[in-house]
Write a protein that holds these residues in place. Structure first.
Motif, PDB file in Angstrom:
ATOM      1  N   THR A 145       0.904  -1.288  -0.282  1.00 31.30           N
ATOM      2  CA  THR A 145       0.117  -0.014  -0.084  1.00 31.30           C
ATOM      3  C   THR A 145       0.968   1.406  -0.047  1.00 31.30           C
ATOM      4  O   THR A 145       0.566   2.139  -0.787  1.00 31.30           O
ATOM      5  CB  THR A 145      -0.983  -0.011   1.187  1.00 31.30           C
ATOM      6  OG1 THR A 145      -1.511  -1.135   1.172  1.00 31.30           O
ATOM      7  CG2 THR A 145      -1.831   1.314   1.085  1.00 31.30           C
ATOM      8  N   GLU A 146       1.729   1.155   0.825  1.00 23.93           N
ATOM      9  CA  GLU A 146       2.770   2.297   0.887  1.00 23.93           C
ATOM     10  C   GLU A 146       3.528   2.563  -0.628  1.00 23.93           C
ATOM     11  O   GLU A 146       3.688   3.711  -1.039  1.00 23.93           O
ATOM     12  CB  GLU A 146       4.003   2.180   1.982  1.00 23.93           C
ATOM     13  CG  GLU A 146       5.027   3.050   2.042  1.00 23.93           C
ATOM     14  CD  GLU A 146       4.476   4.466   3.075  1.00 23.93           C
ATOM     15  OE1 GLU A 146       5.196   5.468   2.885  1.00 23.93           O
ATOM     16  OE2 GLU A 146       3.350   4.370   3.264  1.00 23.93           O
ATOM     17  N   TYR A 147       3.884   1.848  -1.273  1.00 21.87           N
ATOM     18  CA  TYR A 147       4.361   1.844  -2.544  1.00 21.87           C
ATOM     19  C   TYR A 147       3.319   2.478  -3.424  1.00 21.87           C
ATOM     20  O   TYR A 147       3.712   3.123  -4.237  1.00 21.87           O
ATOM     21  CB  TYR A 147       4.872   0.512  -3.187  1.00 21.87           C
ATOM     22  CG  TYR A 147       6.171  -0.030  -2.747  1.00 21.87           C
ATOM     23  CD1 TYR A 147       7.308   0.772  -2.857  1.00 21.87           C
ATOM     24  CD2 TYR A 147       6.634  -1.120  -2.081  1.00 21.87           C
ATOM     25  CE1 TYR A 147       8.533   0.432  -2.318  1.00 21.87           C
ATOM     26  CE2 TYR A 147       7.596  -1.592  -1.643  1.00 21.87           C
ATOM     27  CZ  TYR A 147       8.798  -0.639  -1.596  1.00 21.87           C
ATOM     28  OH  TYR A 147       9.950  -1.021  -1.223  1.00 21.87           O
ATOM     29  N   GLU A 148       2.220   2.012  -3.346  1.00 19.49           N
ATOM     30  CA  GLU A 148       1.164   2.558  -4.098  1.00 19.49           C
ATOM     31  C   GLU A 148       1.000   4.174  -4.075  1.00 19.49           C
ATOM     32  O   GLU A 148       0.860   4.967  -4.918  1.00 19.49           O
ATOM     33  CB  GLU A 148      -0.262   1.749  -3.893  1.00 19.49           C
ATOM     34  CG  GLU A 148      -0.342   0.370  -4.654  1.00 19.49           C
ATOM     35  CD  GLU A 148      -1.489  -0.229  -4.260  1.00 19.49           C
ATOM     36  OE1 GLU A 148      -2.678   0.788  -3.911  1.00 19.49           O
ATOM     37  OE2 GLU A 148      -1.785  -1.241  -3.996  1.00 19.49           O
TER      38      GLU A 148
ATOM     39  N   MET B 182      10.955   2.709  -0.608  1.00 19.30           N
ATOM     40  CA  MET B 182      11.202   3.799  -1.243  1.00 19.30           C
ATOM     41  C   MET B 182      10.978   3.541  -2.693  1.00 19.30           C
ATOM     42  O   MET B 182      10.769   2.435  -3.039  1.00 19.30           O
ATOM     43  CB  MET B 182      12.654   4.202  -1.266  1.00 19.30           C
ATOM     44  CG  MET B 182      13.182   4.974   0.116  1.00 19.30           C
ATOM     45  SD  MET B 182      15.059   5.014   0.269  1.00 19.30           S
ATOM     46  CE  MET B 182      15.552   3.489   0.384  1.00 19.30           C
ATOM     47  N   ALA B 183      10.572   4.667  -3.711  1.00 21.45           N
ATOM     48  CA  ALA B 183      10.233   4.565  -4.972  1.00 21.45           C
ATOM     49  C   ALA B 183      10.656   5.673  -5.809  1.00 21.45           C
ATOM     50  O   ALA B 183      11.437   6.717  -4.998  1.00 21.45           O
ATOM     51  CB  ALA B 183       8.774   4.275  -5.160  1.00 21.45           C
ATOM     52  N   GLY B 184      10.831   5.543  -7.215  1.00 23.35           N
ATOM     53  CA  GLY B 184      11.157   6.466  -7.957  1.00 23.35           C
ATOM     54  C   GLY B 184      12.618   7.056  -7.661  1.00 23.35           C
ATOM     55  O   GLY B 184      13.199   6.311  -7.193  1.00 23.35           O
ATOM     56  N   HIS B 185      12.601   8.672  -7.780  1.00 19.28           N
ATOM     57  CA  HIS B 185      13.751   9.034  -7.957  1.00 19.28           C
ATOM     58  C   HIS B 185      14.711   9.036  -6.572  1.00 19.28           C
ATOM     59  O   HIS B 185      15.774   8.789  -6.300  1.00 19.28           O
ATOM     60  CB  HIS B 185      13.984  10.469  -8.577  1.00 19.28           C
ATOM     61  CG  HIS B 185      12.823  11.563  -7.744  1.00 19.28           C
ATOM     62  ND1 HIS B 185      11.593  11.813  -8.220  1.00 19.28           N
ATOM     63  CD2 HIS B 185      13.127  12.275  -6.606  1.00 19.28           C
ATOM     64  CE1 HIS B 185      11.083  12.287  -7.387  1.00 19.28           C
ATOM     65  NE2 HIS B 185      12.128  12.694  -6.561  1.00 19.28           N
ATOM     66  N   ASN B 186      13.495   9.027  -5.411  1.00 24.83           N
ATOM     67  CA  ASN B 186      14.170   9.187  -3.984  1.00 24.83           C
ATOM     68  C   ASN B 186      14.596   7.719  -3.951  1.00 24.83           C
ATOM     69  O   ASN B 186      16.083   7.494  -3.358  1.00 24.83           O
ATOM     70  CB  ASN B 186      13.035   8.970  -2.986  1.00 24.83           C
ATOM     71  CG  ASN B 186      12.198  10.492  -2.908  1.00 24.83           C
ATOM     72  OD1 ASN B 186      12.967  11.333  -3.194  1.00 24.83           O
ATOM     73  ND2 ASN B 186      10.908  10.431  -2.737  1.00 24.83           N
ATOM     74  N   LEU B 187      14.335   6.384  -4.495  1.00 29.57           N
ATOM     75  CA  LEU B 187      14.991   5.249  -4.330  1.00 29.57           C
ATOM     76  C   LEU B 187      16.380   5.264  -5.107  1.00 29.57           C
ATOM     77  O   LEU B 187      17.420   4.847  -4.402  1.00 29.57           O
ATOM     78  CB  LEU B 187      14.098   4.232  -4.771  1.00 29.57           C
ATOM     79  CG  LEU B 187      14.558   2.662  -4.844  1.00 29.57           C
ATOM     80  CD1 LEU B 187      15.001   2.511  -3.736  1.00 29.57           C
ATOM     81  CD2 LEU B 187      13.733   1.722  -5.703  1.00 29.57           C
TER      82      LEU B 187
END
Length: 1020
Positions: free
Chosen positions: A493-496, A643-648
């Motif tokens: 859910t957090e990733y979504e 974490m996801a996207g550019h932050n990851l």
């Protein structure tokens, strides 16, 4: 040998290439000049006169005097002064006809290329601490700004690393040549690279394009480097605008832009000019993390000032720590930028810095300091806004209506203005350029609206191919935590939520979920399992890798503290080894305060973590240090935070920096980031997705490990090393020494080279996937690594060693601790320097009786070569004799004219002669110091026909006494002092009627010996 392509042939081909680029060529031995001057004196004076027409002779002489007498300490400090002279001219104050005047004398005419002298010189002798003859020097207006060291592409035993070691040797022996150096070049035709006087070998980079086209950069032709970087106009541009010092007062690094930075910055300048003239969109500059983006921003800011009329530059970040980091980098380069950057402290200060400013200024601020001002802070067009990490959500241009409730419970509609709109309103006519280390999401239209399209893309594939960064690999250990289904669902859910982070309702939903997530991921049992597995993985696989630096990314501040406390419960003696780095809050528990500390404490931790020798090895972080924080040796990141996207991508790039033989960074995943990694890669280039879309060590590193292990096994198929796995400690040690003896056999030179290459790749692959490799194979790999480091140890020859003695001992000790559990090898090799002396007859006898004859040859060769290096620092004549004899013996051995036993006897005889040197001096009544001068005076054999030995001894003693009396004279630094010293020596020699007529060369040997003496007695 007929048909052999020699170093001289390669040298000639480069000279021919430069002639085609319209350089003049001179051959060093044909030029009459002062061998003690680094300049091409005649050309220097002539060029300065041409460039500075109208200035008086007195002004030019004053400039030349300042240039020749840079007195500012170390080589780096002197080079800082010189680079300022080279880029900006020399300010001179002088008297002309009784009137005091001030002028700037320029060393280069940057606007008119043809008004400069470009000379390529080969075999240019220069004498300082010793006599050296660099392969090629490029003289710009008589100044030796580029020094090249070449190695023959056809000689198997040498490569580009030998050229680098030669350069480092030159820096010790002829340092003045490097005071006036802008660029160093090393080349063996297969690879040509450029660096600076402070660059390690990994920072010598190729120049892979002539005109900025990067389609064929993987295997660039050797002429691409020279034509791309050193054509006249390009060379002047690089020297003026793309070489700078990063200087914080303690560490000084001279930085040369890479080809990707050079061409991208040039494009960015043109794009900015277009933006100023049209819509204010400067474009987006995407260079992958770790490829030098912040320095590209420095080069851009510098060149912008050259190209525009006194622009004001506003550098914007979205976080205080990023603002501090980038401001720090610009501050270190303030001399190059020719102005001191200013950091806005608050909104009022920002307003003060911008409002009414007419020109100039490099101002740093966070986005949050901009307000919806009543009127614009400035209407000027030549303001350029540089936005770092330009694609975050805060850059929205649109106004939104936010529905909230007032204190009476009534719904009210408030207009919310996006930060990008506020900045635009404050600086309506500015031009905006975005810098980013990760690509813009295909969904993110606002970034394009603010900044425009991409200016330049330097992707991961290109950066890794160029050696600017290392790849990042991935290992999943989610299963080790036994996370329940509810937690896994919550993480999904957090990733979504992160995927839709621009939607306000989704963000509100996320806030409600945070406490549940914190409770589940922060449960005592889960944290205990996490810490147990991290400790197991770290101690068994990562602790002894490189410097052992690792980072743990925690989900929240509370969980970070729990991890920290649990680690110290299990490892109470790790108080200096592990630290927490995070922001502090007003409501933090009292016990946190000492651990988290203030800003000064965090800065101290940052220093320690960047220090490879410090005790601090593990940093537990939450958000801090995940962007813009560079520790090159950091190779491991444990991720316990979705974490996801550019932050990851920014976070995991902390482990992609280049350091020694680091194969890559390893990200160990405890919360299932694999899917997020793949989604993040969707916005990368096609080749990035192909090469790095799946970097699971089980699919990438482990198969590579098995392949390299098989190659090493094949190379040793004739040698039985089974005792290594099932023998005693002594048998294990003998298995290693026998293997070294086997592979260093003179008939196995090709196999030895292949083994050194493949065993290094084996070691690097194992460093990534050791947690997956079964013990038996790890043990076998440890055997090959032991053999590799010992073969390298034996190939060390004193000056410019490949691996230093302490480093080698450390490597072997760690290796044995980790995998072998034996001290046998250490006793055989590592203590030789401490426990034995080459003068010890017992030791020499032991070596001669060694069963491993190939190993005995290598060991003796190394020890004697090291002793000759010691003599070279004090006795130039003896060292030459011994060097020649070693070379003759080894050539005979390599050509099959001497057997193992015979070459061992020859080397032993040489060692004994070295040991007897002391007696030779005693017999003449001379100290070792005096003997060195006696040898220099009597080098020509015929000298003793002209003088009685008593006369020579008297001259020796008087010469030594004269030098000792003038010991404090700083004759290496000051030309006048050096001239005085030479005059003293010549006067003394003349008094003794030395040398006889027709033997003037003898004086040069004496002069060289005097310089060696001065260097050895701290005259420098």
């Amino acid at each position: 040998m007929p048909g052999l392509y020699t170093e001289a042939d390669y040298e000639n081909s480069i000279i021919e290439l430069f002639k085609k680029m319209d350089y003049d060529h001179v051959y060093g031995p044909n030029i009459e000049r002062d061998f003690y001057s680094p300049f091409y004196e005649e050309i220097l004076e002539e060029s300065l006169h041409n460039i500075n027409r109208g200035l008086s002779y007195v002004a030019l002489q004053e400039a030349i005097n300042k240039l020749k007498n840079i007195e500012n300490g170390s080589l780096e400090q002197k080079n800082i002064v010189f680079m300022d002279y080279l880029q900006n001219g020399i300010t001179v104050n002088y008297y002309d006809k009784g009137e005091e005047k001030s002028d700037i004398v320029y060393l280069v005419d940057y606007k008119n290329v043809d008004n400069n002298s470009f000379i390529i010189a080969n075999q240019w002798t220069f004498i300082e601490n010793s006599e050296k003859r660099p392969d090629i020097i490029l003289f710009l207006n008589g100044i030796p700004i580029v020094l090249m060291e070449l190695k023959s592409p056809s000689r198997e035993e040498t490569d580009i690393s030998d050229a680098y070691r030669q350069l480092r040797n030159y820096m010790r022996e002829i340092p003045s040549m490097f005071v006036y150096n802008a660029i160093c070049v090393i080349s063996d035709q297969l690879s040509s690279r450029a660096g600076t006087i402070t660059s390690g070998i990994v920072r010598f980079m190729e120049w892979k394009t002539v005109n900025g086209d990067t389609e064929n950069t993987q295997h660039a032709q050797f002429d691409t480097f020279f034509e791309g970087m050193l054509q006249k106009e390009r060379l002047l541009d690089i020297i003026k605008n793309f070489v700078c010092f990063s200087n914080d007062g303690v560490d000084k690094f001279k930085i040369l832009a890479g080809y990707h930075q050079y061409f991208a910055v040039k494009k960015a300048i043109e794009s900015t000019k277009k933006g100023i003239a049209t819509d204010g969109k400067g474009g987006v500059f995407w260079h992958t993390q770790g490829s030098g983006k912040s320095l590209s921003m420095v080069f851009y800011a510098h060149l912008l000032q050259e190209e525009l009329n006194s622009p004001t530059i506003v550098v914007i970040t979205d976080r205080n720590d990023l603002d501090d980091q980038l401001f720090g980098q610009f501050s270190k380069c303030k001399d190059f930028l020719r102005q001191t950057p200013i950091q806005a402290e608050n909104r009022e200060h920002l307003r003060f810095l911008l409002e009414g400013r007419k020109a100039n200024g490099i101002i740093f601020t966070t986005m949050q300091k901009f307000e919806n001002y009543d009127s614009a802070l400035s209407q000027r067009r030549n303001i350029v806004v540089m936005a770092d990490e330009a694609h975050r959500g805060q850059y929205g241009l649109t106004e939104k209506i936010k529905i909230t409730k007032n204190k009476d419970g009534e719904e009210i509609a408030t207009k919310v203005i996006g930060t990008a709109r506020m900045i635009r309103n404050s600086l309506p006519n500015a031009t905006y350029i975005g810098f980013t280390g990760t690509p813009i999401s295909s969904k993110d239209r606002s970034t394009i609206e603010v900044f425009g399209n991409y200016i330049d893309i330097y992707d991961m594939t290109q950066a890794v191919e160029d050696g600017a960064t290392r790849p990042v690999y991935y290992e999943s250990r989610v299963v080790k935590l036994n996370l329940d289904q509810e937690t896994l669902k919550l993480i999904d859910t957090e990733y979504e939520i992160m995927a839709n982070n621009a939607d306000e309702k989704v963000i509100e939903r996320s806030k409600k979920e945070l406490s549940r997530m914190d409770a589940l991921l922060g449960a005592d049992d889960t944290v205990n399992s996490l810490v147990n597995d991290i400790l197991y993985h770290y101690e068994n696989n990562r602790e002894n890798l490189l410097t052992g630096k690792a980072m743990i990314v925690a989900y929240s501040r509370t969980i970070a503290m729990k991890i920290y406390k649990r680690i110290l419960e299990l490892r109470p003696n790790w108080t200096n080894k592990v630290a927490v780095v995070m922001t502090s809050g007003n409501n933090d528990p009292e016990e946190w305060r000492d651990i988290v500390g203030n800003k000064k404490h965090k800065n101290e931790l940052a220093k320690k973590f960047k220090d490879n020798d410090s005790e601090l090895k593990i940093a537990i972080v939450v958000d801090m240090w995940l962007t813009g924080f560079d520790v090159p040796s950091l190779a491991t990141m444990y991720v316990y935070k979705p974490m996801a996207g550019h932050n990851l991508m920014q976070a995991i790039a902390r482990v992609n920096r280049v350091y020694k033989d680091k194969e890559g960074g390893l990200v160990v995943d405890y919360v299932g980031i694999a899917g997020a990694l793949k989604r993040a890669m969707n916005d990368y280039t096609k080749r990035d997705k192909k090469n790095y879309g799946d970097t699971d060590i089980a699919k990438v590193a482990y198969p590579k490990f098995l392949e390299k292990l098989s190659i090493c096994q094949d190379l040793f198929y004739e040698y039985d090393y089974s005792k290594f796995s099932d023998g005693t400690d002594l048998e294990r040690a003998r298995a290693i020494s026998g293997a070294v003896n086997f592979i260093v056999d003179v008939t196995r030179e090709t196999e030895k080279k292949e083994f050194l290459k493949e065993s290094l790749l084996l070691h690097q692959a194992l460093s990534l996937c050791s947690s997956l490799v079964e013990e038996e194979l790890r043990f076998e790999a440890a055997f090959f690594e032991s053999v590799r480091v010992l073969v390298l140890r034996l190939s060390n020859t004193g000056v410019g060693k490949k691996i230093s003695l302490p480093e080698m001992n450390k490597k072997i000790n760690e290796l044995l601790k980790q995998s072998i559990k034996s001290d046998g090898v250490i006793n055989l090799f590592s203590d030789v320097k401490e426990e034995f002396s080459i003068f010890d007859p017992k030791f020499l006898e032991e070596v001669s009786k060694m069963k491993e004859k190939n190993l005995a040859v290598e060991l003796l060769k190394k020890l004697i070569a090291e002793q000759v290096i010691v003599y070279k620092r004090t006795n130039v004549v003896k060292s030459e004799k011994f060097s020649e004899r070693i070379q003759r013996a080894l050539n005979s051995y390599l050509n099959g004219m001497l057997t193992n036993e015979e070459v061992i006897q020859e080397l032993l005889s040489l060692a004994k002669q070295i040991a007897q040197l002391q007696n030779e001096g005693n017999e003449l009544g001379l100290t070792n110091e005096e003997l060195a001068f006696y040898d220099a005076l009597t080098k020509p054999r015929a000298i003793k026909d002209f003088y009685e030995n008593d006369e020579l001894i008297a001259l020796t003693k008087e010469l030594t006494k004269t030098l000792q009396k003038n010991k404090t004279v700083d004759w290496q630094r000051k030309e006048s002092a050096r001239a005085k010293m030479r005059m003293l020596i010549k006067k003394l020699l003349k008094k003794h009627k030395y040398p006889p007529d027709g033997m003037s060369d003898a004086v040069q040997t004496v002069m060289i010996q005097c310089e060696l003496w001065a260097d050895n007695n701290d005259a420098l």
